[in-house]
Scaffold this motif. Structure first.
Motif, PDB file in Angstrom:
ATOM      1  N   GLY A  18      10.689  -6.380 -11.071  1.00  0.00           N
ATOM      2  CA  GLY A  18      11.718  -6.768 -12.045  1.00  0.00           C
ATOM      3  C   GLY A  18      11.398  -8.118 -12.660  1.00  0.00           C
ATOM      4  O   GLY A  18      12.283  -8.942 -12.881  1.00  0.00           O
ATOM      5  N   SER A  20      10.123  -8.714 -15.648  1.00  0.00           N
ATOM      6  CA  SER A  20      10.055  -8.756 -17.115  1.00  0.00           C
ATOM      7  C   SER A  20      11.207  -9.534 -17.740  1.00  0.00           C
ATOM      8  O   SER A  20      11.046 -10.135 -18.798  1.00  0.00           O
ATOM      9  CB  SER A  20      10.028  -7.324 -17.666  1.00  0.00           C
ATOM     10  N   LEU A  23      16.588 -12.708 -13.791  1.00  0.00           N
ATOM     11  CA  LEU A  23      16.286 -13.561 -12.640  1.00  0.00           C
ATOM     12  C   LEU A  23      14.831 -13.431 -12.205  1.00  0.00           C
ATOM     13  O   LEU A  23      14.202 -14.410 -11.794  1.00  0.00           O
ATOM     14  CB  LEU A  23      17.218 -13.205 -11.475  1.00  0.00           C
ATOM     15  N   ARG A  43       9.137  -1.790 -15.567  1.00  0.00           N
ATOM     16  CA  ARG A  43       8.771  -0.627 -16.376  1.00  0.00           C
ATOM     17  C   ARG A  43       8.096  -1.026 -17.690  1.00  0.00           C
ATOM     18  O   ARG A  43       7.236  -0.330 -18.192  1.00  0.00           O
ATOM     19  CB  ARG A  43      10.017   0.224 -16.678  1.00  0.00           C
ATOM     20  N   SER A  44       8.533  -2.176 -18.275  1.00  0.00           N
ATOM     21  CA  SER A  44       8.065  -2.541 -19.618  1.00  0.00           C
ATOM     22  C   SER A  44       6.699  -3.220 -19.571  1.00  0.00           C
ATOM     23  O   SER A  44       6.621  -4.443 -19.438  1.00  0.00           O
ATOM     24  CB  SER A  44       9.042  -3.511 -20.283  1.00  0.00           C
ATOM     25  N   ASP A  69       7.973   2.680 -12.773  1.00  0.00           N
ATOM     26  CA  ASP A  69       9.402   2.923 -12.559  1.00  0.00           C
ATOM     27  C   ASP A  69       9.654   3.012 -11.055  1.00  0.00           C
ATOM     28  O   ASP A  69       9.268   3.983 -10.405  1.00  0.00           O
ATOM     29  CB  ASP A  69       9.814   4.227 -13.262  1.00  0.00           C
ATOM     30  N   LEU A  70      10.321   2.004 -10.518  1.00  0.00           N
ATOM     31  CA  LEU A  70      10.519   1.917  -9.065  1.00  0.00           C
ATOM     32  C   LEU A  70      11.707   2.750  -8.574  1.00  0.00           C
ATOM     33  O   LEU A  70      12.061   2.668  -7.400  1.00  0.00           O
ATOM     34  CB  LEU A  70      10.686   0.448  -8.651  1.00  0.00           C
ATOM     35  N   ASN A  96      13.004  -7.820  -6.307  1.00  0.00           N
ATOM     36  CA  ASN A  96      14.072  -8.322  -7.180  1.00  0.00           C
ATOM     37  C   ASN A  96      14.681  -7.244  -8.076  1.00  0.00           C
ATOM     38  O   ASN A  96      15.874  -7.298  -8.370  1.00  0.00           O
ATOM     39  CB  ASN A  96      13.508  -9.465  -8.053  1.00  0.00           C
ATOM     40  N   MET A 146      16.308  -9.633  -3.241  1.00  0.00           N
ATOM     41  CA  MET A 146      17.379 -10.085  -4.123  1.00  0.00           C
ATOM     42  C   MET A 146      18.646  -9.297  -3.800  1.00  0.00           C
ATOM     43  O   MET A 146      18.853  -8.189  -4.282  1.00  0.00           O
ATOM     44  CB  MET A 146      16.973  -9.894  -5.590  1.00  0.00           C
ATOM     45  N   TYR A 161      26.971  -0.115  -5.929  1.00  0.00           N
ATOM     46  CA  TYR A 161      26.192  -1.343  -6.142  1.00  0.00           C
ATOM     47  C   TYR A 161      26.483  -2.367  -5.043  1.00  0.00           C
ATOM     48  O   TYR A 161      25.552  -2.911  -4.435  1.00  0.00           O
ATOM     49  CB  TYR A 161      26.493  -1.951  -7.522  1.00  0.00           C
ATOM     50  N   LYS A 165      23.919  -3.917  -1.965  1.00  0.00           N
ATOM     51  CA  LYS A 165      23.632  -5.342  -1.725  1.00  0.00           C
ATOM     52  C   LYS A 165      24.029  -5.737  -0.301  1.00  0.00           C
ATOM     53  O   LYS A 165      23.381  -6.594   0.309  1.00  0.00           O
ATOM     54  CB  LYS A 165      24.326  -6.209  -2.779  1.00  0.00           C
ATOM     55  N   ASN A 192      25.735 -15.521  -7.334  1.00  0.00           N
ATOM     56  CA  ASN A 192      27.020 -15.085  -7.908  1.00  0.00           C
ATOM     57  C   ASN A 192      26.695 -14.345  -9.221  1.00  0.00           C
ATOM     58  O   ASN A 192      25.538 -14.062  -9.480  1.00  0.00           O
ATOM     59  CB  ASN A 192      27.905 -16.320  -8.138  1.00  0.00           C
ATOM     60  N   VAL A 194      25.552 -13.712 -12.796  1.00  0.00           N
ATOM     61  CA  VAL A 194      24.643 -14.458 -13.666  1.00  0.00           C
ATOM     62  C   VAL A 194      24.519 -13.685 -14.984  1.00  0.00           C
ATOM     63  O   VAL A 194      24.419 -12.450 -14.975  1.00  0.00           O
ATOM     64  CB  VAL A 194      23.234 -14.575 -13.017  1.00  0.00           C
ATOM     65  N   THR A 196      22.737 -11.986 -17.557  1.00  0.00           N
ATOM     66  CA  THR A 196      21.408 -11.386 -17.799  1.00  0.00           C
ATOM     67  C   THR A 196      21.647 -10.041 -18.486  1.00  0.00           C
ATOM     68  O   THR A 196      22.780  -9.731 -18.878  1.00  0.00           O
ATOM     69  CB  THR A 196      20.648 -11.125 -16.466  1.00  0.00           C
TER      70      THR A 196
HETATM   71  N1  LIG Z   1      23.003 -10.719 -12.967  1.00  0.00           N
HETATM   72  C1  LIG Z   1      23.811 -10.850 -11.927  1.00  0.00           C
HETATM   73  O1  LIG Z   1      25.014 -11.129 -12.040  1.00  0.00           O
HETATM   74  C2  LIG Z   1      23.246 -10.674 -10.528  1.00  0.00           C
HETATM   75  C3  LIG Z   1      23.944 -11.256  -9.460  1.00  0.00           C
HETATM   76  C4  LIG Z   1      23.445 -11.090  -8.174  1.00  0.00           C
HETATM   77  C5  LIG Z   1      22.293 -10.351  -7.963  1.00  0.00           C
HETATM   78  N2  LIG Z   1      21.635  -9.793  -9.015  1.00  0.00           N
HETATM   79  C6  LIG Z   1      20.436  -9.002  -8.749  1.00  0.00           C
HETATM   80  O2  LIG Z   1      19.326  -9.645  -9.341  1.00  0.00           O
HETATM   81  C7  LIG Z   1      18.301  -8.689  -9.609  1.00  0.00           C
HETATM   82  C8  LIG Z   1      17.810  -8.875 -11.026  1.00  0.00           C
HETATM   83  O3  LIG Z   1      18.883  -8.592 -11.908  1.00  0.00           O
HETATM   84  P1  LIG Z   1      19.078  -9.340 -13.307  1.00  0.00           P
HETATM   85  O4  LIG Z   1      20.449  -9.839 -13.330  1.00  0.00           O
HETATM   86  O5  LIG Z   1      17.951 -10.253 -13.589  1.00  0.00           O
HETATM   87  O6  LIG Z   1      19.042  -8.056 -14.253  1.00  0.00           O
HETATM   88  P2  LIG Z   1      18.157  -7.687 -15.522  1.00  0.00           P
HETATM   89  O7  LIG Z   1      18.117  -8.809 -16.484  1.00  0.00           O
HETATM   90  O8  LIG Z   1      18.691  -6.366 -15.957  1.00  0.00           O
HETATM   91  O9  LIG Z   1      16.688  -7.498 -14.926  1.00  0.00           O
HETATM   92  C9  LIG Z   1      16.362  -6.396 -14.116  1.00  0.00           C
HETATM   93  C10 LIG Z   1      14.854  -6.360 -13.913  1.00  0.00           C
HETATM   94  O10 LIG Z   1      14.554  -5.217 -13.106  1.00  0.00           O
HETATM   95  C11 LIG Z   1      13.623  -4.388 -13.809  1.00  0.00           C
HETATM   96  N3  LIG Z   1      13.924  -2.990 -13.544  1.00  0.00           N
HETATM   97  C12 LIG Z   1      15.089  -2.332 -13.817  1.00  0.00           C
HETATM   98  N4  LIG Z   1      14.972  -1.045 -13.502  1.00  0.00           N
HETATM   99  C13 LIG Z   1      13.705  -0.870 -13.026  1.00  0.00           C
HETATM  100  C14 LIG Z   1      12.981   0.250 -12.561  1.00  0.00           C
HETATM  101  N5  LIG Z   1      13.532   1.469 -12.542  1.00  0.00           N
HETATM  102  N6  LIG Z   1      11.714   0.076 -12.144  1.00  0.00           N
HETATM  103  C15 LIG Z   1      11.130  -1.150 -12.194  1.00  0.00           C
HETATM  104  N7  LIG Z   1      11.774  -2.250 -12.613  1.00  0.00           N
HETATM  105  C16 LIG Z   1      13.038  -2.107 -13.045  1.00  0.00           C
HETATM  106  C17 LIG Z   1      13.829  -4.732 -15.277  1.00  0.00           C
HETATM  107  O11 LIG Z   1      12.650  -4.512 -16.027  1.00  0.00           O
HETATM  108  P3  LIG Z   1      12.336  -3.214 -16.923  1.00  0.00           P
HETATM  109  O12 LIG Z   1      13.578  -2.874 -17.677  1.00  0.00           O
HETATM  110  O13 LIG Z   1      11.196  -3.675 -17.763  1.00  0.00           O
HETATM  111  O14 LIG Z   1      11.928  -2.161 -15.954  1.00  0.00           O
HETATM  112  C18 LIG Z   1      14.101  -6.233 -15.206  1.00  0.00           C
HETATM  113  O15 LIG Z   1      12.886  -6.946 -15.132  1.00  0.00           O
HETATM  114  C19 LIG Z   1      18.927  -7.316  -9.321  1.00  0.00           C
HETATM  115  O16 LIG Z   1      18.550  -6.865  -8.043  1.00  0.00           O
HETATM  116  C20 LIG Z   1      20.426  -7.607  -9.340  1.00  0.00           C
HETATM  117  O17 LIG Z   1      21.143  -6.690  -8.559  1.00  0.00           O
HETATM  118  C21 LIG Z   1      22.090  -9.949 -10.299  1.00  0.00           C
END
Ligand SMILES: NC(=O)c1ccc[n+]([C@@H]2O[C@H](COP(=O)([O-])OP(=O)(O)OC[C@H]3O[C@@H](n4cnc5c(N)ncnc54)[C@H](OP(=O)(O)O)[C@@H]3O)[C@@H](O)[C@H]2O)c1
Length: 279
Positions: A18, A20, A23, A43-44, A69-70, A96, A146, A161, A165, A192, A194, A196
């Motif tokens: 993750g 790309s 976080l 994936r991207s 694609d994971l 992550n 993560m 979800y 976690k 907390n 974030v 994104t």
């Molecule tokens: N944002 C929040 O509020 C928050 C809070 C606590 C924890 N988290 C955790 O932090 C982590 C990152 O989330 P984020 O907030 O940074 O979200 P994000 O901006 O949507 O980023 C998600 C990342 O995961 C990759 N991804 C998604 N589906 C995938 C797949 N099927 N195979 C491979 N890669 C994949 C995406 O890349 P591609 O689309 O290019 O595949 C992207 O790089 C997650 O585990 C999330 O649960 C987020």
């Protein structure tokens, strides 16, 4: 699977899923600034190659990418075998990549939930299983999972979800104890909310927690920098931000029955209907 193998095998690399966006992307910048060689997975593929170029130009580090694609059930093994084939050794594994589904449990498509459980739980678990023996042989390494502050709470309308976690947090803490003294550390990062792409993917922007809170949400670069400092310190549980650490401590004092009810107004957007009342 796609990716441009770097010219030479990487030694002691950080593999981050993750990477790309969000976080994961911000964490790669922290690792690169510290001089780590990186393997970026998401994936991207095009976006990963752009990030790889940016990081190697800015910090002079070697970066390789794997587009995969994971959510595929055999993704962890495919990724591990590809890393072996390219001759890289992984010292730090950062699980992550993750996403959330939103809505009433009875309404959400089970295929989407299956992909969510695969990406958030099974793939990180299997990647840990596959990369751990190499780290143990070196008596050196770290697994970073993560998780989320969501891991401390039941999450109505994001039931799966939050549960994924909680799994990741519990799993990380347990194996951290098993590995004590081995040279391999395990860290569960628990941010907390974030801002994104997460909220867009989850379609929870109508809920307070996903959208209406947005002005109060932490930003990804700050959260990643705070998380990175705790990762470097090899904390078993890394909660970025002192106010969030305080909040988690306070959560432990609130009766669980009260807490799950108190989550409803934060989680339930106006787009979610109540069930008809039972007679
Ligand atoms: N944002 C929040 O509020 C928050 C809070 C606590 C924890 N988290 C955790 O932090 C982590 C990152 O989330 P984020 O907030 O940074 O979200 P994000 O901006 O949507 O980023 C998600 C990342 O995961 C990759 N991804 C998604 N589906 C995938 C797949 N099927 N195979 C491979 N890669 C994949 C995406 O890349 P591609 O689309 O290019 O595949 C992207 O790089 C997650 O585990 C999330 O649960 C987020």
């Amino acid at each position: 699977m796609d990716g441009t193998p770097s010219s030479s095998p990487l030694t002691g690399a950080v593999l981050i899923t993750g990477a790309s966006y969000g976080l994961g992307y911000e964490l790669t910048r922290c690792f690169a600034a510290d001089g780590h060689a990186l393997i970026l997975v998401a994936r991207s593929g095009d976006r990963l190659r752009t990030v790889a170029q940016e990081l190697s130009q800015a910090h002079g580090v070697q970066v390789d990418t794997v587009a995969l694609d994971l959510t595929q059930p055999d993704a962890a093994r495919m990724l591990f075998e590809e890393i072996q084939r390219r001759g890289h050794t992984v010292e730090i594994l950062v699980n992550n990549a993750g996403f959330g589904t939103y809505g009433r449990f009875s309404d959400i498509d089970f295929d989407a939930e299956t992909r969510e459980m695969q990406l958030n739980m099974l793939t990180p678990t299997q990647l840990t299983k596959l990369f751990l023996p190499g780290m143990l042989a070196q008596r050196r390494g770290q697994v970073v999972n993560m998780a989320s502050m969501a891991g401390y709470l039941p999450g109505p309308y994001m039931a799966i979800y939050f549960a994924t976690k909680a799994y990741l947090l519990s799993f990380s803490e347990a194996i951290a104890e098993e590995l004590r003294g081995s040279g391999v550390a395990v860290t569960a990062v628990c941010p907390n909310v974030v801002a994104t792409r997460f909220q867009e993917t989850a379609h929870n922007q109508a809920a307070y927690i996903g959208g209406r809170f947005r002005p109060l949400m932490a930003d990804a670069p700050t959260t990643a920098r705070q998380a990175y400092a705790l990762i470097r310190a090899k904390r078993t549980v890394a909660i970025p931000g002192w106010s969030n650490r305080l909040a988690v401590a306070a959560l432990g004092l609130i009766p669980r029955a009260l807490m799950r009810r108190a989550m409803v107004p934060f989680q339930k957007g106006p787009d979610i209907a109540d069930y008809p009342k039972a007679r």
